[in-house]
Write an enzyme that holds these catalytic residues in place. Sequence first.
Site, PDB file in Angstrom:
ATOM      1  N   ARG A   1       0.840  -1.197   0.000  1.00  0.00           N
ATOM      2  CA  ARG A   1       0.000   0.000   0.000  1.00  0.00           C
ATOM      3  C   ARG A   1       0.877   1.250   0.000  1.00  0.00           C
ATOM      4  O   ARG A   1       1.706   1.424   0.894  1.00  0.00           O
ATOM      5  CB  ARG A   1      -0.932   0.004   1.218  1.00  0.00           C
ATOM      6  CG  ARG A   1      -1.967  -1.107   1.194  1.00  0.00           C
ATOM      7  CD  ARG A   1      -2.785  -1.124   2.467  1.00  0.00           C
ATOM      8  NE  ARG A   1      -1.959  -1.457   3.629  1.00  0.00           N
ATOM      9  CZ  ARG A   1      -2.450  -1.565   4.879  1.00  0.00           C
ATOM     10  NH1 ARG A   1      -3.723  -1.339   5.108  1.00  0.00           N
ATOM     11  NH2 ARG A   1      -1.639  -1.878   5.872  1.00  0.00           N
TER      12      ARG A   1
ATOM     13  N   ASP B   1       1.294   5.467   0.160  1.00  0.00           N
ATOM     14  CA  ASP B   1       0.633   6.565   0.863  1.00  0.00           C
ATOM     15  C   ASP B   1       0.130   7.629  -0.107  1.00  0.00           C
ATOM     16  O   ASP B   1       0.432   7.602  -1.302  1.00  0.00           O
ATOM     17  CB  ASP B   1       1.607   7.217   1.847  1.00  0.00           C
ATOM     18  CG  ASP B   1       1.993   6.280   2.983  1.00  0.00           C
ATOM     19  OD1 ASP B   1       1.187   5.399   3.320  1.00  0.00           O
ATOM     20  OD2 ASP B   1       3.106   6.442   3.519  1.00  0.00           O
TER      21      ASP B   1
ATOM     22  N   TYR C   1      12.165   0.575  -3.938  1.00  0.00           N
ATOM     23  CA  TYR C   1      11.681   1.943  -4.081  1.00  0.00           C
ATOM     24  C   TYR C   1      12.795   2.831  -4.624  1.00  0.00           C
ATOM     25  O   TYR C   1      13.980   2.565  -4.420  1.00  0.00           O
ATOM     26  CB  TYR C   1      11.237   2.506  -2.724  1.00  0.00           C
ATOM     27  CG  TYR C   1       9.943   1.937  -2.193  1.00  0.00           C
ATOM     28  CD1 TYR C   1       8.731   2.583  -2.415  1.00  0.00           C
ATOM     29  CD2 TYR C   1       9.928   0.759  -1.455  1.00  0.00           C
ATOM     30  CE1 TYR C   1       7.543   2.081  -1.919  1.00  0.00           C
ATOM     31  CE2 TYR C   1       8.744   0.236  -0.952  1.00  0.00           C
ATOM     32  CZ  TYR C   1       7.560   0.905  -1.184  1.00  0.00           C
ATOM     33  OH  TYR C   1       6.383   0.402  -0.694  1.00  0.00           O
TER      34      TYR C   1
ATOM     35  N   ARG D   1      10.755   7.459   3.107  1.00  0.00           N
ATOM     36  CA  ARG D   1      10.726   8.924   3.173  1.00  0.00           C
ATOM     37  C   ARG D   1      11.524   9.441   4.360  1.00  0.00           C
ATOM     38  O   ARG D   1      12.176  10.488   4.283  1.00  0.00           O
ATOM     39  CB  ARG D   1       9.286   9.410   3.232  1.00  0.00           C
ATOM     40  CG  ARG D   1       8.514   9.207   1.926  1.00  0.00           C
ATOM     41  CD  ARG D   1       7.030   9.489   2.100  1.00  0.00           C
ATOM     42  NE  ARG D   1       6.799  10.839   2.587  1.00  0.00           N
ATOM     43  CZ  ARG D   1       5.618  11.247   3.064  1.00  0.00           C
ATOM     44  NH1 ARG D   1       4.593  10.407   3.128  1.00  0.00           N
ATOM     45  NH2 ARG D   1       5.478  12.493   3.480  1.00  0.00           N
TER      46      ARG D   1
END
Length: 278
Positions: A66, A68, A126, A213
Amino acid sequence: MSCFDRFADEPLPIGCRIAMALEYQGSAYRGWQSQDKPRVATVQDVLQSAISSIAATPVTVICAGRTDAGVHATHQLVHFDAPVARSLKAWVAGVNAKLPKDVAVRWAKRVPDDFHARFSATARRYRYIILNQARRSAHLADGLTLVDQPLDAELMHREAQVLLGEQDFSAFRAASCQSKTAMRNIHFANVSRRGRYVVLDIGGNAFLHHMVRNIAGVLIAVGSGQMPPGWTQQVLDSRDRNQGGVTAKPSGLYLVDVSYPSHYDLPESPIGPDFLPC
């Protein structure tokens, strides 16, 4: 897989499991997951709506990870069980015709019934993309993060190496993270400069809420000289999110790959995003 590959027209049997790869620009969405709040757009909602339109019946999809609000993907994996007989062409071209322009199916493939987009995955990858120049970009405003101070990408890469292996990433998890453990195994964490872009490329078995992040925020602080070399290790050792500085903006984050056991024989796709120089 070539970008010009065509998909079969023969209908697949009812009930077969379909794996699907998709890409999306997440700026207009409140993340991947459907929400109870009315009029809140999510990627899951628009994809399920498009697939359900082709199937002429409601369809629910399961995703690999999932993302954000405001986060993008170039290679998100989902699966669903086909309630009707449709071809792979229908699941790709047909669904794409029903999707908004910022979400697209890359490929679809029949997979064994034991395939699960989330639980069969062995790793996620990522990329965090930083535009490192003095001015913002009008064309990529929502697709990257602007840092207008010079960044030392080589220093950021050296800092990132302390993250490798299985460790406690409590200092890099969001306060709202619901994972039972902060232990994660990072397989690689590379930072490189590609012209005006600085790219954090990171892969691991799984990631905590806001983990990439938060890592990006720490590395940017060191690379810009706001914090001294070695601070990444200090933050990691503290196991305290309050020591970790700011959370980098979601606009620079992309889910770019999900790995599965080879026996599923899933198609390979180029690692994105498309605008990034090789």
